[in-house]
Scaffold this active site. Structure first.
Site, PDB file in Angstrom:
ATOM      1  CB  CYS A   2      -0.902  -0.004   1.232  1.00  0.00           C
ATOM      2  SG  CYS A   2      -1.919  -1.498   1.389  1.00  0.00           S
ATOM      3  CG  LEU A  48      -2.324  -4.064  -3.648  1.00  0.00           C
ATOM      4  CD1 LEU A  48      -3.082  -3.857  -4.952  1.00  0.00           C
ATOM      5  CD2 LEU A  48      -0.859  -4.396  -3.941  1.00  0.00           C
ATOM      6  CG  ASN A  72       3.406  -0.517   2.419  1.00  0.00           C
ATOM      7  OD1 ASN A  72       2.766  -1.378   1.825  1.00  0.00           O
ATOM      8  ND2 ASN A  72       4.641  -0.191   2.078  1.00  0.00           N
ATOM      9  N   GLY A  73       2.118  -3.131   4.462  1.00  0.00           N
ATOM     10  CA  GLY A  73       2.849  -4.359   4.744  1.00  0.00           C
ATOM     11  C   GLY A  73       1.954  -5.559   4.959  1.00  0.00           C
ATOM     12  CD  GLU A  74       0.261  -8.275   2.963  1.00  0.00           C
ATOM     13  OE1 GLU A  74      -0.514  -8.842   3.769  1.00  0.00           O
ATOM     14  OE2 GLU A  74      -0.137  -7.579   2.020  1.00  0.00           O
ATOM     15  CG  LEU A 234       8.058 -12.125  -9.828  1.00  0.00           C
ATOM     16  CD1 LEU A 234       8.834 -10.830  -9.567  1.00  0.00           C
ATOM     17  CD2 LEU A 234       7.066 -11.936 -10.962  1.00  0.00           C
ATOM     18  CB  THR A 319      23.155  -2.292 -10.677  1.00  0.00           C
ATOM     19  OG1 THR A 319      22.842  -3.669 -10.876  1.00  0.00           O
ATOM     20  CG2 THR A 319      22.950  -1.940  -9.220  1.00  0.00           C
ATOM     21  NE  ARG A 322      23.823  -1.181 -16.455  1.00  0.00           N
ATOM     22  CZ  ARG A 322      25.119  -1.499 -16.396  1.00  0.00           C
ATOM     23  NH1 ARG A 322      25.492  -2.577 -15.703  1.00  0.00           N
ATOM     24  NH2 ARG A 322      26.018  -0.755 -17.008  1.00  0.00           N
ATOM     25  CB  SER A 344      10.259 -11.926  -6.061  1.00  0.00           C
ATOM     26  OG  SER A 344      11.273 -11.708  -7.001  1.00  0.00           O
TER      27      SER A 344
END
Length: 629
Positions: A2, A48, A72-74, A234, A319, A322, A344
């Site tokens: 969020c 979210l 914001n978080g879990e 992912l 980096t 990129r 991920s």
């Protein structure tokens, strides 16, 4: 994830302005907005919805609404905490995992933060003492969730998930340090996260137990299967993301998530056509039986997205940009499929010394100290990328390797076991590979389990980085006029340098680069690519405090400046790409001429490995096409 914004103790009525600024975070939370005002303090939230989408809107409260919190978080252990709190007489309004924070504060005061098992940034406002209200803010142990803090000239304190919501309102602002809390009672920070490894001069000595390490990681993945919305993984085809997927597939059946969304796990990969990651991910997906989605992009697609990537990631680190660009493009496609959460593989390389430069660690003590430095800096690199590149499209990324319990277990292992030892057949991250090398019930095919480390920005296709360098050096790139600039930027009192960055058609010339130290005295760019990113960043975020939020210093293959000292040859080949690790990477190049170095395959990896290939420098830019799913 969020978006949160808190403005505390402002001198004037700012409700309208707070609403306006909070909208800059709407990409992080497109599902709902909330704002609570108590006197001269404001707590806003862009949601979210992942857990309890129906009733978990924020801000959240205790029973009588005297304690209010925006999060914001879990919180992965929220059910256990709910049980304890309910037994103490607390009642809950919602099914949100984050509601436990308000009640824990009632029970334990500011000392409760270490009881939370999860990732989080929150601001809590306590109105129980009339005339003496107070607030506190805290950030998770490693900094998986982003957070910034700033101070206004009127004495106000500003706290936000992203810099863009406060950078043009504060006299000074900075990164809110991970593992810390800020209390209005003391007016200062204190560190709540104090693991044994935080003192990097204390070298751990616990013997390596492969089954214990495997179990710790499986628990970390299982925690992150907590969701009320569609999700996936992912999958780059490298070791870390493949292990995440393998463990998720093995343990998905029987979970609440599988009952809602089925036992067929979705996996996602991005790359240039024919890239190493696409090929490897396809093979892993077939082995695991996932429902696999493959997204291709072109170099031009990526170049066209760079400005948006810098705006969302709020960095000019080479980096990070990129690697963030392919992830940014992929996240948009994933969200379009209706998926709101992905798991991920970030963090493994920092914990286990997986970057190729660790091959040159002189001893176990230096190896361990470097892993400590890398973990402490994650919030400015991979955590920032994984969170902001996905949150740009309202997608949440969860990272089990950065589970607090797993890190504490992995960082207690004697680092001698983590060292790269060709004489013993140990490549980078050998302890992790060995832990999942199960002959009876294989998690992964052997050649995937022992695939050489490939950084994400390299694995999506070697011509991606080469194309970026070529673009910055020889292509004319339009830096937008202020009339079509991002709506959030302030253009008052701009310096000549900033106005130049805003108006010019930029081709970074040799002359510009030679004078970079005068134009950009802090973190002076040393390449045309870095100069190009810096110009865009300073147009979007021109304030000096913004520039200071981005780390700098020499690096080879993502090393810290200290580790560059490990090999004298590296000081002349400084580039964050893994292919800058001369003598280690199977397709290494020299930074000076980008010519591939042949015959540099380490003996310990030669068996079964393909011959290092020559990577031609990109001389033409492919036509832009829509990313295909």
């Amino acid at each position: 994830m969020c978006g949160i914004l808190a403005v505390l103790g402002c001198a004037a009525d700012k409700r309208g302005r707070v609403l306006e600024l909070s909208r800059r975070l709407k990409h992080r939370g497109p599902d709902w907005s909330g704002l609570r005002q108590v006197g001269d303090c404001y707590l806003s939230h862009q949601r979210l919805a992942i857990i309890d989408p129906a009733s978990g809107d924020q801000p959240l409260y205790n029973e009588d609404r005297s304690v209010v919190v925006t999060v914001n978080g879990e919180i992965y252990n929220h059910e256990h905490l709910r049980t304890q709190l309910s037994a103490s007489g607390h009642s809950f309004r919602t099914g949100s995992d984050c509601e436990v924070i308000a009640h824990l504060y009632e029970e334990h005061g500011e000392g409760f933060v270490d009881m939370l098992d999860g990732v989080f940034s929150f601001v809590l406002f306590d109105t129980r003492n009339e005339g003496a209200s107070s607030f506190m803010a805290a950030r998770d142990a490693i900094g998986v969730t982003p957070l910034y803090i700033g101070w206004g000239v009127d004495g106000s304190v500003w706290i936000s998930s992203e810099m863009k919501a406060l950078h043009d309102e504060c006299e000074h602002f900075e990164i809110f340090p991970p593992g810390h809390l800020y209390s209005s009672k003391s007016g200062d920070f204190s560190r709540w996260y104090n693991p044994p490894w935080y003192d990097h001069d204390v070298i751990p000595s616990v013997p390596y137990d492969p089954l214990a390490l495997r179990s710790a990681f499986e628990k970390a993945v299982i925690k992150r299967l907590m969701t009320d919305v569609p999700f996936g993984v992912l999958l780059s085809g490298g070791l870390d993301s493949s292990l995440v997927a393998a463990v998720a597939v093995r343990h998905l059946a029987g979970t609440a998530a599988s009952r809602r969304w089925g036992t067929k796990l979705h996996s996602f990969c991005v790359g240039l056509e024919g890239s190493p990651d696409l090929k490897a991910a396809r093979e892993v997906a077939e082995h695991l039986g996932t429902l696999h989605h493959e997204f291709c992009f072109t170099v031009q697609d990526g170049i066209d997205a760079v400005e948006d990537v810098i705006y969302h990631t709020e960095t000019y680190d080479v980096t990070t940009i990129r690697a963030s660009t392919p992830m940014f493009l992929m996240s948009r496609k994933i969200k379009s499929l209706g998926v709101k959460m992905v798991i991920s593989g970030e963090g493994s390389d920092e914990i286990f010394g997986g970057y190729l430069y660790f091959h040159k660690a002189p001893n176990k003590e230096e190896f361990h100290r470097e892993t400590c430095r890398k973990i402490k800096a994650l919030h400015q690199y991979d955590c920032l990328r994984a969170n902001k590149a996905t949150s740009a499209w309202g997608l949440e990324a969860r990272v089990p390797f950065l589970d607090k319990d797993f890190i504490n277990h992995a960082m207690a292992i004697d680092p001698d076991w983590k060292m790269v030892r060709p004489d013993l057949g140990r490549i980078e991250k050998w302890v992790l590979r060995k832990a999942f090398d199960d002959e009876e019930q294989p998690f992964l095919p052997k050649h995937i389990l022992y695939r050489q480390k490939e950084q994400f920005s390299d694995g999506v296709g070697y011509s991606w980085i080469d194309g970026l360098k070529d673009h910055a050096a020889s292509k004319v790139s339009k830096i937008y006029d202020t009339s079509i600039h991002h709506a959030n930027s302030s253009f008052q009192h701009q310096s000549n340098k900033q106005m130049q960055c805003m108006r010019a058609c930029v081709q970074v010339s040799d002359k510009m680069l030679s004078n970079a130290k005068f134009i950009f005295p802090h973190n002076t760019p040393t390449t045309k690519e870095a100069y190009y990113y810096r110009m865009i960043f300073e147009r979007l975020f021109p304030e000096k405090p913004a520039i200071l939020t981005v780390p700098g210093g020499p690096s080879v293959a993502c090393s810290t400046a200290k580790a560059v000292e490990w090999d004298a040859h590296w000081s002349g080949n400084l580039d964050p790409s893994g292919r800058a690790a001369l003598g280690v990477h199977l397709a290494a190049y020299h930074h000076g001429d980008q010519q591939q170095q042949q015959n540099n395959t380490p003996a310990s990896m030669a068996a079964g490995a393909k011959k290092a290939r020559t990577i031609s420098k990109l001389t033409t830019t492919p036509p832009g096409v829509t990313i295909e799913g």
